[in-house]
Motif scaffolding. Structure first.
Motif, PDB file in Angstrom:
ATOM      1  N   PRO A 130      -6.726   5.329  -4.866  1.00 22.19           N
ATOM      2  CA  PRO A 130      -5.260   5.397  -4.092  1.00 22.19           C
ATOM      3  C   PRO A 130      -5.363   4.516  -3.373  1.00 22.19           C
ATOM      4  CG  PRO A 130      -6.267   7.246  -4.433  1.00 22.19           C
ATOM      5  CD  PRO A 130      -6.788   6.814  -5.784  1.00 22.19           C
ATOM      6  N   PRO A 150      -5.570  -0.599  -3.557  1.00 21.47           N
ATOM      7  CA  PRO A 150      -3.884  -1.481  -4.897  1.00 21.47           C
ATOM      8  C   PRO A 150      -4.127  -2.791  -4.648  1.00 21.47           C
ATOM      9  CG  PRO A 150      -3.302  -1.055  -2.504  1.00 21.47           C
ATOM     10  CD  PRO A 150      -4.287  -0.430  -2.454  1.00 21.47           C
ATOM     11  N   SER A 193      -1.348   0.071  -8.412  1.00 25.13           N
ATOM     12  CA  SER A 193      -2.216   1.469  -8.420  1.00 25.13           C
ATOM     13  C   SER A 193      -2.637   1.445  -9.759  1.00 25.13           C
ATOM     14  CB  SER A 193      -1.614   2.057  -6.892  1.00 25.13           C
ATOM     15  OG  SER A 193      -1.718   2.124  -5.644  1.00 25.13           O
ATOM     16  N   HIS A 197       0.709  -1.241   0.262  1.00 20.55           N
ATOM     17  CA  HIS A 197      -0.411   0.425  -0.024  1.00 20.55           C
ATOM     18  C   HIS A 197       0.850   1.417   0.158  1.00 20.55           C
ATOM     19  CE1 HIS A 197      -3.185   2.946   1.154  1.00 20.55           C
ATOM     20  NE2 HIS A 197      -3.863   2.019   0.975  1.00 20.55           N
ATOM     21  N   PRO A 198       0.812   2.048  -0.566  1.00 21.64           N
ATOM     22  CA  PRO A 198       1.791   3.619  -0.848  1.00 21.64           C
ATOM     23  C   PRO A 198       1.473   4.399   0.331  1.00 21.64           C
ATOM     24  CG  PRO A 198      -0.876   3.514  -2.396  1.00 21.64           C
ATOM     25  CD  PRO A 198      -0.609   2.189  -1.379  1.00 21.64           C
TER      26      PRO A 198
END
Length: 387
Positions: A63, A66, A58, A42-43
């Protein structure tokens, strides 16, 4: 026990599956078990002990969602897999395929049974608009795959009757066990909601209704906004907090009238305070299975006012912890007004708190522990086959 959760979504993603998985993991750890979570990168992720990240993308996704990718051999070789006693997946698609493969390999390596558990969380057909497939073809494919996967595992769990009924409609006739989503009651008991109303410009005495969740077409939020507008004609002081984000946010903001505030996405740590500050929790969705947000509302003492659905029927005892209505603006508006009556609201709040006790994470984690142990103690050798 050493337990592996294989999931397509996990914190910091804000959704019910991610939250439920995190709560069950902590509950099982508190009981003395080791839980390893295998989830997509996950960002916004932070390092977390016991969480192992798998490749994701993504591109073309929201956002906060993902997309899990199939890991290559190098990635798999780095995962602590081969001493797991149980593999548990929350999804029948890619994450479920990965869990199945891993369970087979672990069983072969260890020469012993490694149960594969599947929790069916989602009414999958309600989300076909995200997959660019013709509705009829997509529905047939989804039903066939979910049934095949459910037949393939050693135990199917469902959070409520809505999901059990859906599996039956899909054509699955095997056994299921109900395991409701959990809630951490301690985190709600420790908050007062102080400051929430001031933060969002809501008067201390104004009746406050809250909606919490992803702002997306399947949530039927346009009906909720219409219902609120009708109720506000009778009580202009009403306020509505729409907590969450999603692809429908811009359209909903354009539709909303006075008295509606969109908070955007919020960290999970703020959820108990937001719900505790509210007088009612409202939803017009008919796609939910057993929403975490509704259970959390009960834990905060916020009665539920919901459109009639199998999920709402699982949670709401009309007149005790909330009210049910038809999924129309007029019916939902009437239910909101009834629930806010001064002689009704205190009784509903007390009932909400009472009914939340059965969802306590300690109770539900002990139930899940028992399910795992029963599978491990069962005679014979079970090895998942190929789907």
């Amino acid at each position: 026990m050493r337990i592996g959760f294989v999931t397509a979504t996990y914190l910091p993603s804000r959704n019910g599956v991610a939250t439920s998985s995190a709560l069950f993991a902590q509950g099982l750890r508190d009981l003395g078990h080791e839980v390893r979570i295998f989830a997509p990168v996950h960002p916004a992720q932070q390092p977390e002990e016991g969480v192992y990240r798998l490749p994701s993308s993504s591109w073309g996704t929201p956002p906060d969602y993902p997309l899990l990718l199939w890991p290559n051999r190098v990635v798999v070789a780095r995962q602590p897999l081969f001493d797991l006693d149980v593999v548990h997946t929350m999804h029948p698609f890619l994450a479920g395929q990965l869990a199945s493969l891993w369970a087979r390999r672990i069983a072969a390596y260890r020469g012993k049974r490694v149960p594969l558990v599947f929790t069916a969380h989602t009414q999958y057909e309600q989300y076909l608009h995200y997959a660019r497939l013709p509705r009829r073809a997509g529905s047939s494919l989804v039903r066939a795959h979910v049934v095949a996967f459910a037949r393939h595992v050693s135990q199917v769990l469902v959070p409520g009757q809505a999901m059990a009924q859906m599996l039956e409609q899909y054509g699955y006739s095997g056994g299921v066990t109900t395991l409701p989503n959990p809630v951490n009651l301690e985190s709600f008991a420790a908050t007062t909601g102080a400051g929430v109303r001031e933060q969002y410009g809501v008067a201390p005495t104004a009746p406050l209704i809250i909606s919490l969740g992803r702002l997306a077409p399947e949530k039927n939020l346009d009906v909720l906004l219409q219902a609120f507008e009708l109720a506000r004609r009778q009580r202009p002081e009403l306020r509505l907090l729409m907590v969450g984000d999603g692809p429908s946010r811009a359209a909903l903001q354009g539709q909303a009238g006075e008295g509606v505030t969109f908070t955007g996405g919020v960290p999970y740590a703020q959820v108990p305070g937001l719900l505790t500050a509210a007088d009612l929790f409202a939803t017009a969705s008919t796609s939910e299975v057993l929403p975490m947000s509704m259970i959390e509302a009960l834990a905060a003492g916020a009665p539920l006012v919901a459109a009639r659905s199998p999920a709402a029927l699982d949670l709401i005892r009309p007149g005790e912890n909330g009210l049910l209505s038809e999924a129309s603006p007029a019916a939902l508006a009437a239910a909101l007004q009834d629930a806010l009556q001064p002689e009704q609201l205190p009784l509903l709040r007390a009932g909400a708190l009472r009914s939340a006790q059965s969802y306590d994470v300690r109770v539900r984690s002990a139930q899940l522990e028992g399910i795992y142990q029963t599978l491990l103690d069962a005679p014979g050798v079970w090895v998942p086959g190929r789907i």
